[in-house]
Design a protein around this motif. Structure first.
Motif, PDB file in Angstrom:
ATOM      1  N   GLU A 118       3.069  -9.033   0.418  1.00  0.00           N
ATOM      2  CA  GLU A 118       4.282  -9.472  -0.266  1.00  0.00           C
ATOM      3  C   GLU A 118       5.021  -8.245  -0.791  1.00  0.00           C
ATOM      4  O   GLU A 118       4.435  -7.391  -1.453  1.00  0.00           O
ATOM      5  CB  GLU A 118       3.947 -10.429  -1.404  1.00  0.00           C
ATOM      6  CG  GLU A 118       3.298 -11.729  -0.920  1.00  0.00           C
ATOM      7  CD  GLU A 118       3.037 -12.711  -2.055  1.00  0.00           C
ATOM      8  OE1 GLU A 118       3.973 -13.430  -2.437  1.00  0.00           O
ATOM      9  OE2 GLU A 118       1.893 -12.726  -2.552  1.00  0.00           O
ATOM     10  N   TYR A 142       8.962 -15.244   1.789  1.00  0.00           N
ATOM     11  CA  TYR A 142       8.388 -15.956   2.928  1.00  0.00           C
ATOM     12  C   TYR A 142       9.163 -17.241   3.197  1.00  0.00           C
ATOM     13  O   TYR A 142       9.443 -18.017   2.289  1.00  0.00           O
ATOM     14  CB  TYR A 142       6.915 -16.290   2.668  1.00  0.00           C
ATOM     15  CG  TYR A 142       5.967 -15.154   2.995  1.00  0.00           C
ATOM     16  CD1 TYR A 142       5.292 -15.119   4.211  1.00  0.00           C
ATOM     17  CD2 TYR A 142       5.757 -14.119   2.088  1.00  0.00           C
ATOM     18  CE1 TYR A 142       4.422 -14.080   4.516  1.00  0.00           C
ATOM     19  CE2 TYR A 142       4.893 -13.076   2.383  1.00  0.00           C
ATOM     20  CZ  TYR A 142       4.229 -13.059   3.598  1.00  0.00           C
ATOM     21  OH  TYR A 142       3.372 -12.022   3.903  1.00  0.00           O
ATOM     22  N   GLN A 152       9.346 -13.948   7.353  1.00  0.00           N
ATOM     23  CA  GLN A 152       9.895 -13.426   6.109  1.00  0.00           C
ATOM     24  C   GLN A 152      11.371 -13.084   6.279  1.00  0.00           C
ATOM     25  O   GLN A 152      11.795 -12.613   7.343  1.00  0.00           O
ATOM     26  CB  GLN A 152       9.141 -12.168   5.668  1.00  0.00           C
ATOM     27  CG  GLN A 152       7.675 -12.402   5.343  1.00  0.00           C
ATOM     28  CD  GLN A 152       7.020 -11.152   4.789  1.00  0.00           C
ATOM     29  OE1 GLN A 152       7.417 -10.633   3.753  1.00  0.00           O
ATOM     30  NE2 GLN A 152       6.009 -10.660   5.482  1.00  0.00           N
TER      31      GLN A 152
END
Length: 233
Positions: free
Chosen positions: A101, A107, A127
Motif C-alpha cells: 500500500e 485499491y 490500483q
C-alpha cells in the motif's frame, strides 16, 4: 395705301430642360418620408419577437440546468480491506501475495482467483495511481509461458529493464480499436512467484509499484498475521 408690318413676331426662347431649378425650389426644405405608428410597430416586431423568444428559452433552460446533477468532486472509491483480503489469499495460496500500500494510491479491487482450466490459481489486484491511471497486478507461483502469454494478450518480449533490483521483461500491446491505447506489461520473478504489472501508466509509476512490491514481499506486513480488528482467527 396701307403698308404691311414686315417685322417678324418675337417668340421667347424655351428654357433648356437641364436648366437649374428656381431659387425657390432650391431653397425649399427636403421632403422626408413619414411612417405611421402602426408601420413602426410592424418594423420593430421581428426584433421584439426575437428578444421575447430568447427570454422564454432562458426561462426554460435555467430550471433544467439547476436540476441537473452536479459533477461529484469526490468520486466513489470502492472500499477494499486489503490486509484482510491479502491474509486470506496468502493462506489459500501458501505464499505471501503482493499487497503493498502506497500513499496516494488506492485499491480498486483485490481477490484470489481459483478454478481456472489450466489449474493455476493466482492473486490479482488493481490500483489507481496518483495521476488517475490504473495498474493491475497478477501473481502466481506455478506460472508457465502459456499462462504468462494469456495474461499479457500474447504480447511478445521487447526489452529488459532493471527496477528495484529486479530484472523485468517488458511487453506491450496495442488496442486494435484504438491505436493510441497501449498497455505496457512488466514481468518479473519475485520470491519464487511470477509477478506481472500491466496498465497504461507512465514508467515512473510502474517503477514506484515495483519498488513497493519488492520491499513488501521481502517483509510482508498485512499478510504475515491478521490485525486484531480483522476478525480472522
Amino acid at each position: 395705301m396701307t403698308s404691311s408690318n414686315n417685322t417678324p413676331d418675337f417668340q421667347p426662347s424655351a428654357q433648356p430642360a437641364d436648366a437649374p431649378a428656381s431659387s425657390d425650389a432650391q431653397g425649399g426644405e427636403q421632403v422626408r418620408p413619414q411612417i405611421t405608428e402602426k408601420q413602426a410597430r410592424r418594423i420593430n416586431a421581428p426584433a421584439r419577437n426575437m428578444i421575447i423568444s430568447m427570454v422564454v428559452m432562458l426561462l426554460l433552460i435555467i430550471p433544467v440546468l439547476w436540476l441537473m446533477p452536479q459533477p461529484n468532486k469526490n468520486p466513489y472509491r470502492p472500499t477494499v480491506d486489503v490486509p484482510v483480503v491479502a491474509y486470506e489469499a496468502s493462506r489459500e495460496a501458501g505464499y505471501h501475495v503482493a499487497a503493498a500500500e502506497q500513499e496516494g494510491w488506492h485499491y480498486n479491487y483485490a481477490r484470489w482467483n481459483t478454478g481456472a482450466a489450466d489449474g493455476i490459481n493466482y492473486w490479482s489486484s488493481g490500483q489507481v495511481t496518483p495521476s488517475n491511471h490504473f495498474i493491475e497486478l497478477v501473481q502466481a507461483q506455478d506460472a508457465n509461458p502459456t499462462w504468462v502469454a494469456q495474461q499479457v494478450g500474447n504480447a511478445v518480449p521487447e526489452a529488459q529493464v532493471q527496477m528495484a533490483g529486479t530484472e523485468w521483461e517488458v511487453r506491450s500491446q496495442v488496442d486494435p480499436d484504438d491505436k493510441n491505447k497501449i498497455t505496457t506489461n512488466y514481468i518479473g520473478e519475485l520470491e519464487g512467484t511470477t509477478v506481472i504489472m500491466m496498465g497504461e501508466a507512465d514508467a515512473p509509476e510502474f517503477e514506484s509499484l515495483a519498488e513497493a512490491t519488492v520491499a513488501y514481499l521481502k517483509a510482508p506486513s498485512s499478510t504475515s498475521s491478521p490485525t486484531p480488528s480483522s476478525g480472522i482467527e
